[in-house]
Design a protein around this motif. Sequence first.
Motif, PDB file in Angstrom:
ATOM      1  N   THR A 158      -9.547   3.695  -3.596  1.00 21.47           N
ATOM      2  CA  THR A 158      -9.253   3.563  -5.028  1.00 21.47           C
ATOM      3  C   THR A 158     -10.438   3.043  -5.825  1.00 21.47           C
ATOM      4  OG1 THR A 158      -6.947   3.128  -4.486  1.00 21.47           O
ATOM      5  CG2 THR A 158      -7.694   2.497  -6.678  1.00 21.47           C
ATOM      6  N   THR A 165      -2.284   4.230  -2.627  1.00 18.25           N
ATOM      7  CA  THR A 165      -3.420   4.683  -3.436  1.00 18.25           C
ATOM      8  C   THR A 165      -2.947   5.461  -4.657  1.00 18.25           C
ATOM      9  OG1 THR A 165      -4.798   4.798  -1.460  1.00 18.25           O
ATOM     10  CG2 THR A 165      -5.529   6.042  -3.383  1.00 18.25           C
ATOM     11  N   LEU A 221      -4.328   4.000  -8.181  1.00 15.19           N
ATOM     12  CA  LEU A 221      -5.426   4.722  -8.824  1.00 15.19           C
ATOM     13  C   LEU A 221      -5.300   4.783 -10.351  1.00 15.19           C
ATOM     14  CD1 LEU A 221      -8.023   6.205  -8.250  1.00 15.19           C
ATOM     15  CD2 LEU A 221      -6.716   8.320  -7.991  1.00 15.19           C
TER      16      LEU A 221
END
Length: 441
Positions: free
Chosen positions: A193, A256, A260
């Motif tokens: 990320t 993730t 993100l």
Amino acid sequence: MTPDETLTTVLAADAVAPDAPTRPALDGWSRPVAPRTFRPQPGDDPIGPPRRIRGAAAEDAFNVVGALGAAAAVATLLFGWFTPMTGAVGWAVVTYLSFVVIYALLVALRADAQEVADRVMTALLYSAGAILIAALVFVVCFAVFRGFPALVNLNSFVQTMASAGPLDPLSVGGIAHAIVGTLIQISIALAITVPLGIATAVFMNEIGGRFARFVRTISDAMTALPSIVAGLFVYSAVIQLITHERSGFAASLAITVMMLPIVIRAADVVLRLVPANLREASYALGSSRWRTVWHVVLPTSRSGLVTAVILGTARGIGETSPVLLTSGVTAYLNVNPFSGPMISLPLQVFDFVKSPEPTMIARGFGAAATLILLVLLLFIVARIIGGKGPGQLSDRQRRARVARSHDDLRRIEARHRVPAPADDSAPASASAAPSAPKDPQ
């Protein structure tokens, strides 16, 4: 002279009279000369004391304490005597509303409307901050209080639940496997990320264009993505098609997906705050766009970028729904994220509190308190690493910068050193030697 008369005088002085003197211009036309700025006379009106917008005097403390006492009395009378209303929450709400009204009346006895508005808004803002801190303290204290019987047993942090059952006491078993699983999953998620999110934010700010606006719109939409949808997506795209088993790596991918957009949006806002004149100064010195981003933009916004990473970490480390479908539940320690189920602390809490046994519920609250402490530890580490502002160097970095400056000075002196004059008694072969480079100046 009243203020209105003073304002009229100033406005009349700013206007250019028809018979005002003129001055010649370069194009040959004469233009009227505007009157010069002057300070208006204050007049004979008395000037009152300056209005205090900060600090608290004894009168303010008296107003606050008196308003609190009166508001509590009014709420008690309404809830116990005059109306059939009951409940502690309702009593607190009525007390707060009564406090605001009574406090405004007390301030209005000795102040004008503007100061009353200032004091009331100050009270509202202080109340909002107090409510926020009280909610945070209540959540932390409640989790620690309910999980205290499990936290006092050190085996809770070094043992797993492989040999412990629901009826076993708290002196048997622990959550070491969940702690290790959480650290592995969040580490993999951060490794994906952080570079991807910051690079995307740099692209949207430094490159721009239609595609950047499209990426910003998609990242905004992903911030509202339900977490269970992210887990279902990874379950369908990774587990069903590729790995065919739940694993810690699949859970990291689901985390993730949730982290993100948070990192992208927070980093995007932080990079927008970098002053444009810093970039212009770097470009004026001949730096490329890449060097400007690496040496100017990112160091300037380092503290804000760390905050963006902390926000994403706090969001990802506490997610339960994505890991519920992707990581699997196990009572054993698994340090291989690519094979076998790997449980994390949020999922372990969910698994513990489903049991009706009091010991398992205490284990669940202990795991929740451990998760809170783990987030706090990561927050402290992140602030230590990236909390310094631009230009703040450690002793080692300062010594390295001084050494580089000395190297640059020696290199510049060697380039501009004037060669020694040639000796007439030197042999002829020496005169045939190649001459030193000329001084560029």
